[in-house]
Write an enzyme that holds these catalytic residues in place. Sequence first.
Site, PDB file in Angstrom:
ATOM      1  N   ARG A   1       0.875 -13.796   1.991  1.00 25.23           N
ATOM      2  CA  ARG A   1      -0.170 -13.909   3.288  1.00 25.23           C
ATOM      3  C   ARG A   1      -1.310 -14.418   3.311  1.00 25.23           C
ATOM      4  O   ARG A   1      -2.165 -14.534   2.175  1.00 25.23           O
ATOM      5  CB  ARG A   1      -0.520 -12.117   3.722  1.00 25.23           C
ATOM      6  CG  ARG A   1       0.896 -11.483   3.914  1.00 25.23           C
ATOM      7  CD  ARG A   1       0.591  -9.973   4.092  1.00 25.23           C
ATOM      8  NE  ARG A   1       0.334  -9.544   2.662  1.00 25.23           N
ATOM      9  CZ  ARG A   1      -0.051  -8.195   2.487  1.00 25.23           C
ATOM     10  NH1 ARG A   1      -0.330  -7.327   3.550  1.00 25.23           N
ATOM     11  NH2 ARG A   1      -0.114  -7.749   1.287  1.00 25.23           N
TER      12      ARG A   1
ATOM     13  N   ASP B   1       9.859   2.783   6.365  1.00 23.58           N
ATOM     14  CA  ASP B   1       9.353   1.371   6.584  1.00 23.58           C
ATOM     15  C   ASP B   1      10.104   1.042   8.147  1.00 23.58           C
ATOM     16  O   ASP B   1      11.372   0.901   8.267  1.00 23.58           O
ATOM     17  CB  ASP B   1       9.680   0.331   5.757  1.00 23.58           C
ATOM     18  CG  ASP B   1       8.398  -0.598   5.903  1.00 23.58           C
ATOM     19  OD1 ASP B   1       7.537  -0.815   5.382  1.00 23.58           O
ATOM     20  OD2 ASP B   1       8.678  -1.433   6.884  1.00 23.58           O
TER      21      ASP B   1
ATOM     22  N   THR C   1      -2.148  -4.592   9.134  1.00 24.83           N
ATOM     23  CA  THR C   1      -3.053  -5.046  10.504  1.00 24.83           C
ATOM     24  C   THR C   1      -3.545  -6.402  10.203  1.00 24.83           C
ATOM     25  O   THR C   1      -4.661  -6.501   9.881  1.00 24.83           O
ATOM     26  CB  THR C   1      -4.127  -4.010  10.534  1.00 24.83           C
ATOM     27  OG1 THR C   1      -4.727  -3.855   9.240  1.00 24.83           O
ATOM     28  CG2 THR C   1      -3.591  -2.605  10.988  1.00 24.83           C
TER      29      THR C   1
ATOM     30  N   THR D   1      -6.313  -0.940   7.469  1.00 24.48           N
ATOM     31  CA  THR D   1      -7.658  -1.542   7.846  1.00 24.48           C
ATOM     32  C   THR D   1      -7.842  -1.684   9.357  1.00 24.48           C
ATOM     33  O   THR D   1      -6.952  -2.496   9.920  1.00 24.48           O
ATOM     34  CB  THR D   1      -8.016  -2.638   7.005  1.00 24.48           C
ATOM     35  OG1 THR D   1      -7.871  -2.403   5.615  1.00 24.48           O
ATOM     36  CG2 THR D   1      -9.460  -3.207   7.411  1.00 24.48           C
TER      37      THR D   1
ATOM     38  N   VAL E   1       0.887  -1.263   0.044  1.00 30.27           N
ATOM     39  CA  VAL E   1       0.112  -0.111  -0.165  1.00 30.27           C
ATOM     40  C   VAL E   1       0.980   1.154  -0.056  1.00 30.27           C
ATOM     41  O   VAL E   1       0.826   2.172  -0.966  1.00 30.27           O
ATOM     42  CB  VAL E   1      -0.876  -0.003   1.242  1.00 30.27           C
ATOM     43  CG1 VAL E   1      -1.672   1.237   1.491  1.00 30.27           C
ATOM     44  CG2 VAL E   1      -1.884  -1.491   1.162  1.00 30.27           C
TER      45      VAL E   1
ATOM     46  N   CYS F   1      -6.884  -9.378   3.085  1.00 33.32           N
ATOM     47  CA  CYS F   1      -8.090  -8.718   3.203  1.00 33.32           C
ATOM     48  C   CYS F   1      -9.215  -9.626   3.578  1.00 33.32           C
ATOM     49  O   CYS F   1      -9.704  -9.726   4.709  1.00 33.32           O
ATOM     50  CB  CYS F   1      -8.493  -7.864   1.869  1.00 33.32           C
ATOM     51  SG  CYS F   1      -7.561  -6.386   1.613  1.00 33.32           S
TER      52      CYS F   1
END
Length: 436
Positions: free
Chosen positions: A340, A42, A93, A128, A24, A268
């Site tokens: 992920r 980062d 997150t 998120t 992102v 997500c």
Amino acid sequence: MAMGIYDRLCSRQTSVGVVGLGYVGMPLALEMAKHFNVVGFDLVKKVCNCSSTDYPPPLNNDGSGAQYGGRPVIAGCIDDLADASFYIVAVGTPVNDSHTPDISQLLAATESVGGILKRGDYVVYESTVFPGCTERECVPLLERISGLECGLDFKVGYSPERINPGDLAHDLTNTPKIISGCDEEAAEEIARVYGRVVSAPLSWASDIRAAESAKLLENIQRCVNIELINEMSMTLGRMGIDVSEVVRLASSKWNFTAYSPGLVGGHCIPVDPYYMISEAARRGIDMPLTRLGCSVNESMAGYVADEVLRRISGSVGREGRRPRVLVLGVAYKPDSDDIRSSGAAALRECLSERGAECDVVDEMVDGESVKRMYGFELSSCPSGVYDAVVIAVAHECYRGLEDEWFARVTTGPEALLADLGGTYKGRISNLRYWTL
């Protein structure tokens, strides 16, 4: 009259600071740098691959070297972002093994920004989160670390990320952006900044909690719709009915939305519903449909493993040995290196638990990352012959294989091609075929 943050950014009097340079943050920093001075940082000192451009040059140890010129500067430490005034937090997150939201990266990033926050600064979150997280968890931490007051000394907003890695049709600039702020002034200034970068319409939220909830609803809706088609696939498959034909027929009606069955992975859909479930549970509210959707999707790996082993059990049983299965693809989606919440990794675990010898090959991903995240070694190539080949992720390199290739890596005509996405439907003749 004091100059607003947008005008200060446009006049290069200050810069945008992007905290979190993953899937992102890096694309966001690259787009923002076309219009403003941008410095990125980062926390884990490792940024994602970005195929569209080379990495920008890092700052020198003394903070020099910030030659923007349309490219973001990669900072060596958070203090190098101290001259920025518009901070964007875009860190991960995830959820933990018990599906509890893990906002540790978010809080660490917030604490870092709080340590360099100044009067007049803005902090916008894109990560998120559950409804209320920004104002309940992040703002108090910013205030405590900085000694400043939100709304009076600095402003906060929330604009959820909508990045879809690998999607060439929908990118950051042409995807509508949700905008929210701690007050009207904040929302207006944040909208002006994003409006410079995003050509698509901006959707204004009445408050931050509505914006946080909108992001969750987007992915919960997809989760439940995928759950439905997965459930139908399992049910119709056991009835001997082709679910792809059923979807094609149902799609002839204007108000039907077509989904395809499959393993669910990524950052997500397997994650975001639990942020809403967790916050709802904290308030004594149950979300049975959302919980069921997650449960069904998570059961797909076990269902696929059972079907694969059932379909090869006859030939393997006669020989009295462990079945050998080759899984192609471990990323969570085609033509991506993102592993992920990999559904294919869950499938490999289910196959191994059921007694199969399982090799996993994926030319797109880093083997060390797979070992670190899932604890197994990625095979560089097929080894020997297999009773079943599972195309779990249809990368481009796995979409054009010929009958002869499958013949070379399988035990013979009784071997199975489990083509989860239906890539080879109607194209395979020398071994048995099954798809969801």
